[in-house]
Design a protein around this motif. Structure first.
Motif, mmCIF file in Angstrom:
data_model
loop_
_atom_site.group_PDB
_atom_site.id
_atom_site.type_symbol
_atom_site.label_atom_id
_atom_site.label_comp_id
_atom_site.label_asym_id
_atom_site.label_seq_id
_atom_site.Cartn_x
_atom_site.Cartn_y
_atom_site.Cartn_z
ATOM 1 N N ASP A 191 0.839 -1.192 0.000
ATOM 2 C CA ASP A 191 0.000 0.000 0.000
ATOM 3 C C ASP A 191 0.879 1.250 0.000
ATOM 4 O O ASP A 191 1.925 1.289 0.664
ATOM 5 C CB ASP A 191 -0.901 0.025 1.233
ATOM 6 C CG ASP A 191 -1.961 -1.063 1.208
ATOM 7 O OD1 ASP A 191 -2.116 -1.714 0.155
ATOM 8 O OD2 ASP A 191 -2.623 -1.254 2.246
ATOM 9 N N ARG A 192 0.431 2.280 -0.749
ATOM 10 C CA ARG A 192 1.217 3.506 -0.849
ATOM 11 C C ARG A 192 0.382 4.721 -0.465
ATOM 12 O O ARG A 192 -0.471 5.160 -1.245
ATOM 13 C CB ARG A 192 1.755 3.681 -2.266
ATOM 14 C CG ARG A 192 2.833 2.692 -2.655
ATOM 15 C CD ARG A 192 3.158 2.791 -4.128
ATOM 16 N NE ARG A 192 2.089 2.231 -4.955
ATOM 17 C CZ ARG A 192 2.064 2.298 -6.281
ATOM 18 N NH1 ARG A 192 3.019 2.945 -6.924
ATOM 19 N NH2 ARG A 192 1.082 1.751 -6.953
ATOM 20 N N PRO A 193 0.587 5.279 0.736
ATOM 21 C CA PRO A 193 -0.096 6.532 1.088
ATOM 22 C C PRO A 193 0.388 7.654 0.164
ATOM 23 O O PRO A 193 1.561 7.711 -0.206
ATOM 24 C CB PRO A 193 0.336 6.790 2.539
ATOM 25 C CG PRO A 193 0.835 5.473 3.031
ATOM 26 C CD PRO A 193 1.415 4.769 1.834
ATOM 27 N N VAL A 194 -0.534 8.539 -0.211
ATOM 28 C CA VAL A 194 -0.202 9.663 -1.085
ATOM 29 C C VAL A 194 -0.401 10.954 -0.294
ATOM 30 O O VAL A 194 -1.486 11.216 0.224
ATOM 31 C CB VAL A 194 -1.090 9.668 -2.344
ATOM 32 C CG1 VAL A 194 -0.720 10.846 -3.229
ATOM 33 C CG2 VAL A 194 -0.941 8.360 -3.109
ATOM 34 N N ASP A 195 0.646 11.737 -0.201
ATOM 35 C CA ASP A 195 0.591 12.989 0.566
ATOM 36 C C ASP A 195 -0.039 14.080 -0.293
ATOM 37 O O ASP A 195 0.597 14.661 -1.172
ATOM 38 C CB ASP A 195 1.991 13.401 0.995
ATOM 39 C CG ASP A 195 1.974 14.532 2.012
ATOM 40 O OD1 ASP A 195 0.891 15.093 2.250
ATOM 41 O OD2 ASP A 195 3.046 14.866 2.557
ATOM 42 N N ILE A 196 -1.330 14.353 -0.023
ATOM 43 C CA ILE A 196 -2.067 15.380 -0.752
ATOM 44 C C ILE A 196 -2.243 16.593 0.159
ATOM 45 O O ILE A 196 -2.608 16.454 1.335
ATOM 46 C CB ILE A 196 -3.430 14.844 -1.206
ATOM 47 C CG1 ILE A 196 -3.210 13.726 -2.235
ATOM 48 C CG2 ILE A 196 -4.295 15.948 -1.805
ATOM 49 C CD1 ILE A 196 -4.484 13.045 -2.645
ATOM 50 N N GLN A 197 -2.001 17.772 -0.367
ATOM 51 C CA GLN A 197 -2.081 18.994 0.413
ATOM 52 C C GLN A 197 -3.037 19.987 -0.236
ATOM 53 O O GLN A 197 -3.390 19.851 -1.412
ATOM 54 C CB GLN A 197 -0.681 19.606 0.555
ATOM 55 C CG GLN A 197 0.309 18.679 1.237
ATOM 56 C CD GLN A 197 1.704 19.271 1.315
ATOM 57 O OE1 GLN A 197 1.984 20.330 0.733
ATOM 58 N NE2 GLN A 197 2.591 18.607 2.022
ATOM 59 N N VAL A 198 -3.448 20.975 0.543
ATOM 60 C CA VAL A 198 -4.316 22.044 0.061
ATOM 61 C C VAL A 198 -3.440 23.235 -0.321
ATOM 62 O O VAL A 198 -2.665 23.732 0.495
ATOM 63 C CB VAL A 198 -5.346 22.458 1.126
ATOM 64 C CG1 VAL A 198 -6.182 23.633 0.639
ATOM 65 C CG2 VAL A 198 -6.243 21.280 1.477
ATOM 66 N N SER A 199 -3.559 23.667 -1.560
ATOM 67 C CA SER A 199 -2.747 24.769 -2.052
ATOM 68 C C SER A 199 -3.187 26.097 -1.444
ATOM 69 O O SER A 199 -4.362 26.300 -1.110
ATOM 70 C CB SER A 199 -2.852 24.845 -3.581
ATOM 71 O OG SER A 199 -2.314 26.051 -4.074
ATOM 72 N N SER A 200 -2.238 27.016 -1.354
ATOM 73 C CA SER A 200 -2.546 28.369 -0.860
ATOM 74 C C SER A 200 -3.419 29.142 -1.849
ATOM 75 O O SER A 200 -3.965 30.194 -1.507
ATOM 76 C CB SER A 200 -1.254 29.143 -0.605
ATOM 77 O OG SER A 200 -0.489 29.254 -1.804
ATOM 78 N N PHE A 201 -3.559 28.632 -3.068
ATOM 79 C CA PHE A 201 -4.416 29.274 -4.059
ATOM 80 C C PHE A 201 -5.896 28.943 -3.834
ATOM 81 O O PHE A 201 -6.758 29.471 -4.538
ATOM 82 C CB PHE A 201 -4.006 28.860 -5.475
ATOM 83 C CG PHE A 201 -2.699 29.439 -5.913
ATOM 84 C CD1 PHE A 201 -2.613 30.762 -6.327
ATOM 85 C CD2 PHE A 201 -1.541 28.680 -5.896
ATOM 86 C CE1 PHE A 201 -1.403 31.311 -6.722
ATOM 87 C CE2 PHE A 201 -0.319 29.210 -6.297
ATOM 88 C CZ PHE A 201 -0.250 30.534 -6.705
ATOM 89 N N SER A 202 -6.196 28.087 -2.880
ATOM 90 C CA SER A 202 -7.588 27.752 -2.586
ATOM 91 C C SER A 202 -8.325 28.956 -2.030
ATOM 92 O O SER A 202 -7.769 29.734 -1.258
ATOM 93 C CB SER A 202 -7.666 26.599 -1.573
ATOM 94 O OG SER A 202 -7.118 25.412 -2.095
ATOM 95 N N THR A 203 -9.596 29.086 -2.426
ATOM 96 C CA THR A 203 -10.448 30.118 -1.842
ATOM 97 C C THR A 203 -11.451 29.523 -0.861
ATOM 98 O O THR A 203 -12.128 30.256 -0.148
ATOM 99 C CB THR A 203 -11.205 30.882 -2.943
ATOM 100 O OG1 THR A 203 -12.009 29.967 -3.699
ATOM 101 C CG2 THR A 203 -10.233 31.586 -3.881
ATOM 102 N N ALA A 204 -11.556 28.203 -0.833
ATOM 103 C CA ALA A 204 -12.465 27.535 0.095
ATOM 104 C C ALA A 204 -11.922 27.619 1.516
ATOM 105 O O ALA A 204 -10.716 27.459 1.754
ATOM 106 C CB ALA A 204 -12.654 26.077 -0.309
ATOM 107 N N LEU A 205 -12.801 27.872 2.461
ATOM 108 C CA LEU A 205 -12.422 27.911 3.868
ATOM 109 C C LEU A 205 -12.402 26.500 4.446
ATOM 110 O O LEU A 205 -13.142 25.626 3.986
ATOM 111 C CB LEU A 205 -13.418 28.768 4.651
ATOM 112 C CG LEU A 205 -13.579 30.225 4.204
ATOM 113 C CD1 LEU A 205 -14.715 30.888 4.983
ATOM 114 C CD2 LEU A 205 -12.274 30.979 4.383
#
Length: 254
Positions: free
Chosen positions: A70-84
């Motif tokens: 199994d391979r965990p994938v490190d997904i992040q929220v970009s600073s370009f997001s406008t969603a709170l």
């Protein structure tokens, strides 16, 4: 005063590295790179949020290789997001590519309905950890988070002339302005704009404006169309040299 024709244009050549990214467990054998590459299977998605019932979507994330672990994938929220942060949650437990597979399904959950704009959407931009190698044309994914439409969806599509900065428009009903854009909202050289409205039953008026006074006519004619999302029926359309503003287009939503 005559407008000056732009003498040079830049062309962006987009190379498609993936011929099909919609299915699960694709091996993307055509990719040849220095190492395993990660990708978002699609560039965009829409999460519709209702006032009472929770909702979610699944964003597909893939690898160009298969592993026996199994391979965990490190997904992040970009600073370009406008969603709170209050407007969504990410189930990181699902961001795992199972052994023997190439694809994970990352679950994005709805959250606070009341904080979402009445019209339009907010954007959640997902990216991989900067230390991970990803395909250039699949390195991010934009989730548009919007209120579920309990009325009628109407699409606005604009094809600009060379001077988008001069264009504005107003959509109104008996209660006043429902949505609008003033001159300066768009950029010179911008090719298109698309926007969707959720309209309740009633009578509406749409007007397109041009601050220079020559409509959408230089160096070539631009156009606009307001249409029903359900069947494409045209509610308002025009373009070319309409002066400072078009006649009012009036239509009824049942």
């Amino acid at each position: 005063m005559k407008k000056l024709i732009l003498s040079a244009f830049s062309f962006l050549v987009v190379f498609s590295l993936i011929t099909s990214c919609s299915g699960d467990d694709e091996n993307y054998k055509s990719f040849s790179g220095p190492q395993e590459a990660l990708l978002f299977n699609n560039s965009t998605s829409v999460l519709e949020v209702g006032p009472t019932t929770p909702s979610f979507i699944e964003v597909l994330v893939s690898s160009t290789t298969i592993s026996n672990v199994d391979r965990p994938v490190d997904i992040q929220v970009s600073s370009f997001s406008t969603a709170l942060p209050s407007q969504y949650s990410i189930d990181y437990s699902t961001a795992v590519i199972p052994a023997g597979s190439t694809t994970a399904r990352v679950k994005i959950n709805s959250a606070d309905f009341a904080s979402l704009p009445a019209l339009g959407s907010v954007s959640l931009v997902l990216v991989f950890d900067s230390e991970l190698y990803s395909l250039p044309n699949r390195s991010n994914h934009i989730v548009s988070i919007q209120r579920a439409c309990e009325g009628t969806r109407v699409n606005l599509n604009i094809n600009f002339d060379g001077y988008g900065s001069e264009i504005g428009w107003t959509l109104s009903n008996d209660s006043g302005v429902v949505a609008s854009a003033n001159a300066g909202a768009y950029s010179d050289g911008q090719a298109t704009h698309a926007q969707q409205f959720c309209l309740q039953p009633g009578t509406y008026t749409f007007v397109m404006t041009d601050s220079y006074g020559d409509g959408m006519s230089f160096p070539g004619n631009g156009t606009f169309t307001l249409s029903l999302d359900s069947d494409g029926s045209v509610l308002a359309t025009g373009g070319g040299d309409f002066g400072f503003q078009t006649p009012p287009y009036t239509f009824t939503i049942n």
